[in-house]
Write an enzyme that holds these catalytic residues in place. Sequence first.
Site, PDB file in Angstrom:
ATOM      1  CB  SER A  46     -12.437  -2.472   1.336  1.00 31.26           C
ATOM      2  OG  SER A  46     -11.038  -2.590   1.399  1.00 31.26           O
ATOM      3  CE  LYS A 101      -7.703   2.904   4.673  1.00 30.36           C
ATOM      4  NZ  LYS A 101      -8.331   2.076   3.605  1.00 30.36           N
ATOM      5  NE  ARG A 138      -2.468   1.225   3.620  1.00 31.29           N
ATOM      6  CZ  ARG A 138      -3.172   1.026   4.732  1.00 31.29           C
ATOM      7  NH1 ARG A 138      -4.388   0.538   4.648  1.00 31.29           N
ATOM      8  NH2 ARG A 138      -2.647   1.268   5.915  1.00 31.29           N
TER       9      ARG A 138
END
Length: 216
Positions: free
Chosen positions: A111, A140, A42
């Site tokens: 997701s 996050k 990521r």
Amino acid sequence: MQMKQIDYSLYLVTDRSLSRGRPTRAIVEAAVRGGVTCVQLREKSCSTRTFIEEALAVRNLLHEYGVPLIINDRVDVALAVEADGVHLGQTDMPLPRARAILGDRAVIGISAECLEDALRAEAEGADYVGVSPIFATPTKTDTAPALGLSGLAAIRAAVRLPLVGIGGLHYENAAEVIRHGGSGLAVVSAIVSAEDPEAAARRLRAAIERAKAQWA
């Protein structure tokens, strides 16, 4: 692209901002030695060229260990480096479009922030669902409200795909994710920020395997 034989038990998501200045490749190698079974690269802030260079380095390393590489968000990067797949959020490229680009052999994870997301992912041909977030996490800040273990269990009851829990997961709550229907758990800071990523991964993997022996 590799054929789909993925073990989602311990799924590492990288984050260079949490790595305490250590290279991503070094953390990934340590984590894989400790038992990580899948790695998602990521990168939210680097250039496309840098992302590709890092992805190639990590891909070559992971192939030595037989561990799949999943690219976060970027279908173009996944295609460019011949990664094993891509993980897409609810605002990323639609799954059918990504499938058309990457082909049937690619692993595509989605997701899901609610049951409806997970059902849609399954209907559209996702290979696994990342159930997010299980618990609130500082990693996050743009996520939906935490689903909790009950939310994971509800999705497990409705969806047949592998489910990977993410969000606030660590050694102490790993077993509960498995008990409530998770096929595995994704972690970021629990490994990336650990003083010893290999030892952290080994401890987590052991907890997951114990829970699978009891609950799976």
